[in-house]
Design an enzyme around this catalytic site. Structure first.
Site, short mmCIF file in Angstrom:
data_model
loop_
_atom_site.label_atom_id
_atom_site.label_comp_id
_atom_site.label_asym_id
_atom_site.label_seq_id
_atom_site.Cartn_x
_atom_site.Cartn_y
_atom_site.Cartn_z
N ASN A 159 0.81 -1.19 0.00
CA ASN A 159 0.00 0.00 0.00
C ASN A 159 0.86 1.26 0.00
OD1 ASN A 159 -1.95 1.92 0.29
ND2 ASN A 159 -3.03 0.90 1.93
N ASP A 160 1.47 1.54 1.14
CA ASP A 160 2.22 2.79 1.26
C ASP A 160 3.39 2.88 0.28
OD1 ASP A 160 0.54 3.47 3.36
OD2 ASP A 160 1.76 2.32 4.77
N VAL A 161 4.00 1.73 -0.06
CA VAL A 161 5.19 1.78 -0.92
C VAL A 161 4.84 2.04 -2.39
CG1 VAL A 161 6.53 0.28 0.60
CG2 VAL A 161 5.26 -0.72 -1.31
N VAL A 162 3.52 2.07 -2.72
CA VAL A 162 3.13 2.40 -4.09
C VAL A 162 2.24 3.64 -4.12
CG1 VAL A 162 3.32 0.04 -4.95
CG2 VAL A 162 1.15 0.80 -4.00
N ALA A 165 0.60 3.03 7.19
CA ALA A 165 0.80 4.43 7.52
C ALA A 165 -0.53 5.12 7.81
CB ALA A 165 1.54 5.15 6.40
#
Lengths: 459, 102
Positions: free
Chosen positions: A385-388, A426
């Site tokens: 999620n957060d890394v994209v 996050a």
């Protein structure tokens, strides 16, 4: 100390340096670990058998029993644990090391305090050991999900700091007074334990690997301090190596997440997250099913898979490998895009995928894969999620703004597998999911990927 | 301050080793690839179990009738060796998986 034992300690120290160095390179890492382990075994055996004092047999027996008992338990835990549980396991083991340092300090303080310097080493060993023990246990609880909430009381940092200063004051008082006072000693122990809890409790789960690395570094320092106490070089150097290596690792991880160490310790993502995305309408989402997604991938030339923690939780690393093999068999070019903090810890995803025999030549790191997303026909995001999240590029108000991400949005089509629309670790919305090129494949990663695999098999 | 200077004078060797070790630790793993962060952290964690040497010394120097010291020492050895054996074993298991098949 006999000359022979000194030489043994010297050899052990050298194996630690060499082993740690080799652990830093993929080709030699395994050898490095074995070398360091052999050196540790040598130091332990040497300590037990070579010394100049008379030791009653019963003590040898007790030491033998303790070593046997601890080795068996440690071995069993290490062999049985699932690879997804690795971060919390490292934390747990680290807590044991800290506890060991504290216990040593407790015994020594009641026996030998001859000088202020000795008192200082013992007292600092007790405090640091206690903080790492309770802190590591909290980190362990947070990572395995038994401790969910992020506790945020107003002025938390002030309360924390006041407590810490009080603890140091007590320590200084004990050093200056010199004498053995059991009440103060156990007060100090309790204080250290409570501070460890206070220190880790407010830190969010996403930052936990950084905290574990930091605590690991502290355990090393506790070991080094104990080494000063015994004038024992293998403990001193070994501990300091861990201490400084831990700090370097901590900084490397912070960099990978674009966070400062201070922001990890004093704040969490969630503190500002609610404001960032909640009142903004991001558009509509498009949902898809396994059959449509399978068709899309079947006729693609280039597919990039982005694995995230959702994949790990669902234990879907084997199914993703099966998917990759089927696609490759159909002539599709498949690669994995690995974000430095994919999973729960830097490098964690590599371990998980390696477990299911994915060739590590297919695991491409962020900087190398980012330019390739333009050519990707389909990107399959599994539980990341957060890394994209493109907000890291576009939204200066976002708490993850500036964090390096995988440029998934440049691909022609994006399929995102997620269990629900809940925000990621996050705690912030992801506009990628609302992108017109994105289709959402809802469901548990293992179930969804199994469906994809069977659809592909039938084509 | 005078105490500190005296301490450094008395322990000049230890001070040298301390400072050099810090630099060695930093130099040795300065540019680690992210792939290895987890195994490296786990390996370093196992190394911090060197504290067990102290735990063994505690037991060796304890009086056989000092039950409190022996119990605490015993626990310290168990926990220390747990950290060592568990740490190295788990690191080995992780690294075992990094096989190149081609």
């Amino acid at each position: 100390m006999s000359v022979l034992l000194s030489v043994i300690y010297l050899i052990s120290t050298i194996t630690f340096v060499v082993g740690l160095n080799k652990l830093g390179h993929p080709e030699t890492a395994k050898k490095g670990n074995l070398i360091a382990a052999a050196g540790m075994g040598l130091a332990i055996v040497g300590t037990i058998f070579i010394h100049e004092i008379e030791v009653p047999t019963i003590i040898y027996i007790l030491i033998g029993v303790a070593i046997l008992l601890g080795s068996i338990i440690g071995w069993l835990i290490a062999v049985k644990v699932e690879m997804t549980k690795m971060p919390e396991l490292v934390s747990l083991f680290n807590g044991f090391g800290g506890a060991s340092a504290t216990l040593i300090g407790l015994v020594e303080f009641s026996k030998n305090v001859d000088s202020a310097m000795q008192a200082t080493t013992i007292v600092s060993g007790i405090i640091i050991g206690a903080i790492t023990f309770s802190g590591s246990l909290i980190a362990w609880g947070k990572l395995n999900g038994s401790l969910k909430s992020v506790i945020k009381i107003p002025q938390y940092n002030i309360v924390n700091n006041v407590f810490f200063i009080a603890l140091i004051a007590l320590a200084v008082f004990m050093i200056l007074s010199g004498g053995y006072n059991p009440l103060l000693l156990y007060g100090l122990l309790a204080g250290g334990l409570v501070y460890g809890i206070l220190f880790v409790l407010p830190i969010g789960g996403a930052d936990m690997p950084v905290v574990i690395s930091l605590l690991n570094s502290l355990t090393g320092i506790a070991a080094a301090i104990t080494g000063v106490l015994y004038d024992n070089m293998v403990m001193l150097v070994g501990g300091i190596l861990v201490g400084s290596a831990g700090i370097i690792l901590t900084i490397a991880m912070c960099k990978a997440m674009n966070r400062t160490l201070a922001s990890v310790i004093f704040g969490s993502f969630t503190a500002t997250a609610g404001v960032a995305g909640s009142n903004k309408s991001l558009g509509t989402i498009k949902s898809t099913n396994a059959s449509d997604a399978a068709i899309m991938m079947n006729y693609a030339t280039n597919v990039i898979i982005v694995p995230g923690y959702g994949l790990a939780v669902a234990q879907a690393q084997h199914v993703i490998h099966e998917l990759e093999e089927i696609l490759t068999g159909k002539g599709v070019n498949v690669k994995y895009a690995i974000h430095p903090v994919a999973g729960r810890m830097p490098g964690h995803m590599n371990v998980l995928l390696a477990e299911s025999n994915v060739d590590y030549g297919l695991l491409i790191e962020m900087d190398d894969i980012n330019p390739q997303f333009n050519n990707a026909d389909v990107v399959l995001v599994v539980g990341a999620n957060d890394v994209v999240n493109p907000a890291a590029h576009n939204d200066p108000a976002s708490p993850i703004y500036g964090m390096p991400i995988l440029d998934v949005e440049n691909a022609k089509h994006i399929v995102v597998n997620k269990r629900s629309m809940n925000a990621g670790y996050a705690g912030i919305e992801n506009e990628l999911f609302y992108n017109s090129k994105t289709s959402m494949l809802f469901g548990d990663a293992k179930a969804a990927l199994t469906d994809l695999v069977s659809e592909l098999k039938n084509m | 301050m005078i105490q500190l200077i005296d301490f450094i004078k008395d322990n000049i060797q230890i001070t040298y080793i301390l400072i050099l070790s810090i630099f060695v630790g930093i130099e040795v793993i300065k540019s680690i690839p992210a792939v290895l962060h987890t195994p490296l952290m786990s390996g370093a964690n196992a190394l911090s179990g060197v504290v067990i040497v102290g735990a063994i010394l505690v037991m060796l120097h304890s009086d056989p009738n000092d039950y409190l010291a022996l119990t605490l020492g015993f626990l310290a050895v168990v926990l220390g060796i747990l950290n060592v054996v568990g740490g190295f074993a788990v690191t080995h298991r992780m690294l075992q998986m990094f096989k190149k098949r081609k």
